[in-house]
Design a protein around this motif. Sequence first.
Motif, PDB file in Angstrom:
ATOM      1  N   THR A 197       0.821  -1.216   0.000  1.00  0.00           N
ATOM      2  CA  THR A 197       0.000   0.000   0.000  1.00  0.00           C
ATOM      3  C   THR A 197       0.857   1.270   0.000  1.00  0.00           C
ATOM      4  OG1 THR A 197      -1.747  -1.237   1.044  1.00  0.00           O
ATOM      5  CG2 THR A 197      -1.920   1.144   1.194  1.00  0.00           C
ATOM      6  N   THR A 200       2.772   1.682  -3.250  1.00  0.00           N
ATOM      7  CA  THR A 200       1.992   2.209  -4.384  1.00  0.00           C
ATOM      8  C   THR A 200       2.053   3.738  -4.369  1.00  0.00           C
ATOM      9  OG1 THR A 200       0.495   0.352  -4.161  1.00  0.00           O
ATOM     10  CG2 THR A 200      -0.299   2.198  -5.456  1.00  0.00           C
ATOM     11  N   SER A 201       1.877   4.301  -3.158  1.00  0.00           N
ATOM     12  CA  SER A 201       1.917   5.768  -3.064  1.00  0.00           C
ATOM     13  C   SER A 201       3.271   6.292  -3.509  1.00  0.00           C
ATOM     14  CB  SER A 201       1.658   6.213  -1.614  1.00  0.00           C
ATOM     15  OG  SER A 201       0.376   5.817  -1.229  1.00  0.00           O
ATOM     16  N   VAL A 202       4.351   5.653  -3.027  1.00  0.00           N
ATOM     17  CA  VAL A 202       5.703   6.122  -3.383  1.00  0.00           C
ATOM     18  C   VAL A 202       5.889   6.099  -4.894  1.00  0.00           C
ATOM     19  CG1 VAL A 202       8.175   5.625  -3.201  1.00  0.00           C
ATOM     20  CG2 VAL A 202       6.722   5.411  -1.183  1.00  0.00           C
ATOM     21  N   SER A 203       5.509   4.974  -5.526  1.00  0.00           N
ATOM     22  CA  SER A 203       5.801   4.886  -6.961  1.00  0.00           C
ATOM     23  C   SER A 203       4.886   5.804  -7.772  1.00  0.00           C
ATOM     24  CB  SER A 203       5.762   3.443  -7.443  1.00  0.00           C
ATOM     25  OG  SER A 203       4.477   2.973  -7.376  1.00  0.00           O
ATOM     26  N   TRP A 204       3.625   5.970  -7.344  1.00  0.00           N
ATOM     27  CA  TRP A 204       2.740   6.886  -8.082  1.00  0.00           C
ATOM     28  C   TRP A 204       3.180   8.338  -7.909  1.00  0.00           C
ATOM     29  CZ3 TRP A 204      -3.016   4.907  -7.328  1.00  0.00           C
ATOM     30  CH2 TRP A 204      -3.149   3.691  -8.023  1.00  0.00           C
ATOM     31  N   LEU A 205       3.615   8.687  -6.687  1.00  0.00           N
ATOM     32  CA  LEU A 205       4.075  10.060  -6.459  1.00  0.00           C
ATOM     33  C   LEU A 205       5.318  10.347  -7.304  1.00  0.00           C
ATOM     34  CD1 LEU A 205       3.461  10.157  -2.617  1.00  0.00           C
ATOM     35  CD2 LEU A 205       2.457  11.768  -4.234  1.00  0.00           C
ATOM     36  N   GLU A 207       6.107   8.855 -10.053  1.00  0.00           N
ATOM     37  CA  GLU A 207       5.673   8.888 -11.459  1.00  0.00           C
ATOM     38  C   GLU A 207       5.070  10.256 -11.795  1.00  0.00           C
ATOM     39  OE1 GLU A 207       2.930   5.713 -12.379  1.00  0.00           O
ATOM     40  OE2 GLU A 207       2.589   6.499 -14.398  1.00  0.00           O
ATOM     41  N   MET A 208       4.281  10.787 -10.848  1.00  0.00           N
ATOM     42  CA  MET A 208       3.639  12.093 -11.050  1.00  0.00           C
ATOM     43  C   MET A 208       4.704  13.182 -11.179  1.00  0.00           C
ATOM     44  SD  MET A 208       0.669  13.506 -11.257  1.00  0.00           S
ATOM     45  CE  MET A 208      -0.373  14.892 -10.866  1.00  0.00           C
ATOM     46  N   LYS A 213       3.803  16.919 -14.395  1.00  0.00           N
ATOM     47  CA  LYS A 213       2.454  17.509 -14.346  1.00  0.00           C
ATOM     48  C   LYS A 213       2.353  18.421 -13.127  1.00  0.00           C
ATOM     49  CE  LYS A 213      -0.089  13.761 -16.611  1.00  0.00           C
ATOM     50  NZ  LYS A 213      -0.856  12.539 -16.350  1.00  0.00           N
TER      51      LYS A 213
ATOM     52  N   PRO B  17      -2.159   9.468   0.301  1.00  0.00           N
ATOM     53  CA  PRO B  17      -1.209   9.927  -0.725  1.00  0.00           C
ATOM     54  C   PRO B  17      -1.513   9.357  -2.109  1.00  0.00           C
ATOM     55  CG  PRO B  17      -0.038   9.192   1.237  1.00  0.00           C
ATOM     56  CD  PRO B  17      -1.462   8.803   1.424  1.00  0.00           C
ATOM     57  N   ALA B  18      -1.896   8.071  -2.158  1.00  0.00           N
ATOM     58  CA  ALA B  18      -2.204   7.437  -3.448  1.00  0.00           C
ATOM     59  C   ALA B  18      -3.458   8.060  -4.050  1.00  0.00           C
ATOM     60  CB  ALA B  18      -2.394   5.938  -3.269  1.00  0.00           C
ATOM     61  N   VAL B  21      -2.711  11.752  -5.298  1.00  0.00           N
ATOM     62  CA  VAL B  21      -1.899  11.862  -6.517  1.00  0.00           C
ATOM     63  C   VAL B  21      -2.675  11.348  -7.734  1.00  0.00           C
ATOM     64  CG1 VAL B  21      -0.622   9.665  -6.357  1.00  0.00           C
ATOM     65  CG2 VAL B  21       0.454  11.627  -7.425  1.00  0.00           C
ATOM     66  N   LEU B  22      -3.513  10.332  -7.502  1.00  0.00           N
ATOM     67  CA  LEU B  22      -4.321   9.831  -8.610  1.00  0.00           C
ATOM     68  C   LEU B  22      -5.367  10.877  -9.008  1.00  0.00           C
ATOM     69  CD1 LEU B  22      -4.951   7.474 -10.492  1.00  0.00           C
ATOM     70  CD2 LEU B  22      -6.415   6.510  -8.722  1.00  0.00           C
ATOM     71  N   ASP B  24      -5.097  14.111  -8.625  1.00  0.00           N
ATOM     72  CA  ASP B  24      -4.394  15.198  -9.328  1.00  0.00           C
ATOM     73  C   ASP B  24      -4.116  14.812 -10.778  1.00  0.00           C
ATOM     74  OD1 ASP B  24      -4.426  16.676  -7.063  1.00  0.00           O
ATOM     75  OD2 ASP B  24      -2.306  16.360  -6.535  1.00  0.00           O
ATOM     76  N   SER B  25      -3.700  13.568 -10.947  1.00  0.00           N
ATOM     77  CA  SER B  25      -3.365  13.104 -12.283  1.00  0.00           C
ATOM     78  C   SER B  25      -4.606  13.088 -13.186  1.00  0.00           C
ATOM     79  CB  SER B  25      -2.748  11.712 -12.176  1.00  0.00           C
ATOM     80  OG  SER B  25      -2.394  11.254 -13.438  1.00  0.00           O
ATOM     81  N   SER B  28      -5.638  16.572 -14.050  1.00  0.00           N
ATOM     82  CA  SER B  28      -4.792  17.166 -15.093  1.00  0.00           C
ATOM     83  C   SER B  28      -5.154  16.639 -16.466  1.00  0.00           C
ATOM     84  CB  SER B  28      -3.314  16.931 -14.789  1.00  0.00           C
ATOM     85  OG  SER B  28      -2.983  15.597 -15.046  1.00  0.00           O
ATOM     86  N   GLU B  29      -5.859  15.520 -16.504  1.00  0.00           N
ATOM     87  CA  GLU B  29      -6.338  14.975 -17.788  1.00  0.00           C
ATOM     88  C   GLU B  29      -7.680  15.598 -18.162  1.00  0.00           C
ATOM     89  OE1 GLU B  29      -5.048  12.294 -19.892  1.00  0.00           O
ATOM     90  OE2 GLU B  29      -3.208  12.831 -18.820  1.00  0.00           O
ATOM     91  N   LEU B  86      -9.615  -1.083  -7.566  1.00  0.00           N
ATOM     92  CA  LEU B  86      -8.223  -0.667  -7.451  1.00  0.00           C
ATOM     93  C   LEU B  86      -7.731  -1.280  -6.147  1.00  0.00           C
ATOM     94  CD1 LEU B  86      -6.812   1.375  -9.279  1.00  0.00           C
ATOM     95  CD2 LEU B  86      -7.476   3.170  -7.688  1.00  0.00           C
ATOM     96  N   LYS B 109      -2.879  -2.391  -7.728  1.00  0.00           N
ATOM     97  CA  LYS B 109      -2.192  -1.091  -7.626  1.00  0.00           C
ATOM     98  C   LYS B 109      -0.668  -1.205  -7.626  1.00  0.00           C
ATOM     99  CE  LYS B 109      -4.557  -0.033  -3.915  1.00  0.00           C
ATOM    100  NZ  LYS B 109      -5.053   0.626  -2.716  1.00  0.00           N
ATOM    101  N   SER B 113       1.428   1.065 -13.058  1.00  0.00           N
ATOM    102  CA  SER B 113       1.808   2.476 -13.069  1.00  0.00           C
ATOM    103  C   SER B 113       0.529   3.302 -13.127  1.00  0.00           C
ATOM    104  CB  SER B 113       2.674   2.765 -14.285  1.00  0.00           C
ATOM    105  OG  SER B 113       1.911   2.553 -15.453  1.00  0.00           O
ATOM    106  N   MET B 114       0.654   4.593 -12.809  1.00  0.00           N
ATOM    107  CA  MET B 114      -0.517   5.445 -12.873  1.00  0.00           C
ATOM    108  C   MET B 114      -0.978   5.588 -14.325  1.00  0.00           C
ATOM    109  SD  MET B 114      -0.890   8.554 -10.282  1.00  0.00           S
ATOM    110  CE  MET B 114       0.388   9.433 -11.069  1.00  0.00           C
ATOM    111  N   GLU B 115      -0.022   5.531 -15.228  1.00  0.00           N
ATOM    112  CA  GLU B 115      -0.320   5.600 -16.654  1.00  0.00           C
ATOM    113  C   GLU B 115      -1.291   4.469 -17.034  1.00  0.00           C
ATOM    114  OE1 GLU B 115       0.610   8.074 -18.618  1.00  0.00           O
ATOM    115  OE2 GLU B 115      -0.530   7.097 -20.227  1.00  0.00           O
ATOM    116  N   VAL B 117      -3.355   2.968 -15.018  1.00  0.00           N
ATOM    117  CA  VAL B 117      -4.666   3.263 -14.422  1.00  0.00           C
ATOM    118  C   VAL B 117      -5.422   4.238 -15.326  1.00  0.00           C
ATOM    119  CG1 VAL B 117      -5.866   4.156 -12.380  1.00  0.00           C
ATOM    120  CG2 VAL B 117      -3.739   2.880 -12.093  1.00  0.00           C
ATOM    121  N   LEU B 118      -4.710   5.253 -15.840  1.00  0.00           N
ATOM    122  CA  LEU B 118      -5.349   6.236 -16.721  1.00  0.00           C
ATOM    123  C   LEU B 118      -5.906   5.567 -17.975  1.00  0.00           C
ATOM    124  CD1 LEU B 118      -2.969   9.370 -16.611  1.00  0.00           C
ATOM    125  CD2 LEU B 118      -5.097   8.979 -15.379  1.00  0.00           C
TER     126      LEU B 118
END
Lengths: 423, 127
Positions: A197, A200-205, A207-208, A213, B17-18, B21-22, B24-25, B28-29, B86, B109, B113-115, B117-118
């Motif tokens: 858990t 996931t936050s670390v890697s998504w942050l 990546e962001m 962006k 945090p997850a 950031v998701l 926000d991402s 931004s889309e 998710l 998750k 990658s967040m990509e 998920v998008l």
Amino acid sequence: MDIFLETLSSIAHSSAFWQTAITCLVLGPTAVGVYWYATTGEREKSLVVQLAHDRDTAYAKQAEMEQIGQMGSFAWNFIDPALSYWSKEMFVLFGLVYRSTPPSINDILPYIHEKDRTQAAEEWQKAHTVAGKFEMSFRTVAPSGQTRHVHIAGRSIIAPDHRLSVIQGIARDVTKEMEVDKAKTEFVSLASHQLKTPLTSVSWLAEMLMSEKAGPLNPKQKEYVGNIEDASKRMGEMVNELLSVSRLELGTLALHITEFDLKGLVENTIAEQRHAADFKHVVIDLSYEGEMPRITADENLLRMIIQNLVSNAIKYSPHEGKVQIVFSMSGAAKQAVYMKVADNGIGIPLAEQGQIFEKLHRAENAQVLVPDGTGLGLYVVKTILDRVGGAVSFVSKEGVGTTFTVSFPIAWKDAETIGSGTV
Amino acid sequence: MTDQHKQTILIIEDEAPARIVLADSLSSEGYEVLQSPDGQDGLSMALHAHPDLILTDLKMPNMGGLEMIKELRKDTWGKGAKVIILTNISDLSTLQEAMSEETFFYIIKGDSSMEKVLQSVKTALAK
């Protein structure tokens, strides 16, 4: 016991013994005691009494020790079955009522857990044909329903005429050890799961940030964030590996069998490794001998096998090394797939070749070259293949290279044989 | 900006945090993004706002994702709502149960990658 037999033997060789024996036959058993007492010297009398006492004491002590250690001893003598024996504790380990004649191997099979029975029968069979030490583990199920984990350490002695003489050994109740081991595995599973858990936050942050962006990064910041991404990716892989291991060990890894194109899976999996190979200028030479079939297997587990072997080959190859991967089908029936992964890397030191499939074991030269490996990859490969009726072997020479050969059926066994549940 | 970019997405996730950031991402889309930290709150937000897509975690305080989806399906609008799971639970039996509730797909998750998920969000909204 031996002293007792030796003494009996020396008595048997004395003329007094034969006089006694003949008298026994003539006078009948009831008179034997009287005759023996009247004709035997005081010293011999006390020696025999002492020996009988010592033997009984030794048996009682052995029985007590076995009870304390939850350990039984056994011997099946196939030349003279009268010399076969099972100690009392052996009966306890199988949940059976004590009797003076030991049960046969076939007699005890029904008391071995049904999921362990086939393998146990095969191992007993092997002990019949191969002389030397053997070990096996299985669960026993007593008529009362109580289950015990039993570990056997034995030895087969084969007579010079190649008839089997004796299978003997000790059996130990390892139920508590297994429970502790299971608790540890469950802890690892839970901890790994919980780690995912925040990871996931670390890697998504990261990546962001990397996508900019959230604003532009200077080159140094980009480099740092890139390192965070890489590190979290590696950690994610390790956590997944730990989870797979714990599921395999807990028997909760349900097989998810689907039909798919083997070649497609192979090429996707190897494509994922190209980046690591290019980084070291390692050439990957992938080829197929004949047509590759569609197979029914667990795609994720098969991917894991291929991934582990190919990534090891790349990791332990020299700069500008070569990794050769060949897929082929076996025999006319074509019911099994063979995969060969050969590298010209550091090789596995001879002294460590017997341990490389052990959990967490890493060869010394591998630790120097790649310090942060987990020592789980080959263990995972072997554990999965063992479960689905496949096999893995290797030939290796230190400083020259290693070739792994894997085989697996084109139709994997049903999930039921691996167990199911949740972790 | 296309119509797709005005669509509303609800993220139900307890790991802040997850989730942030998701969100926000996705913002931004060009998506309108709503956020909720648990299943119970997420359910009432969904029933009130009728988002075009719900992204939900499974293991959460107050009400888990699976229970939230079951409750959602009892509602006239919720019956047809698009849901993506998710999660980090990779246990097949839980996922199969969740999938039987007519969700779109599940995303592990930790492995995505967040990509990715998008992309899944775009695919789900295009259906």
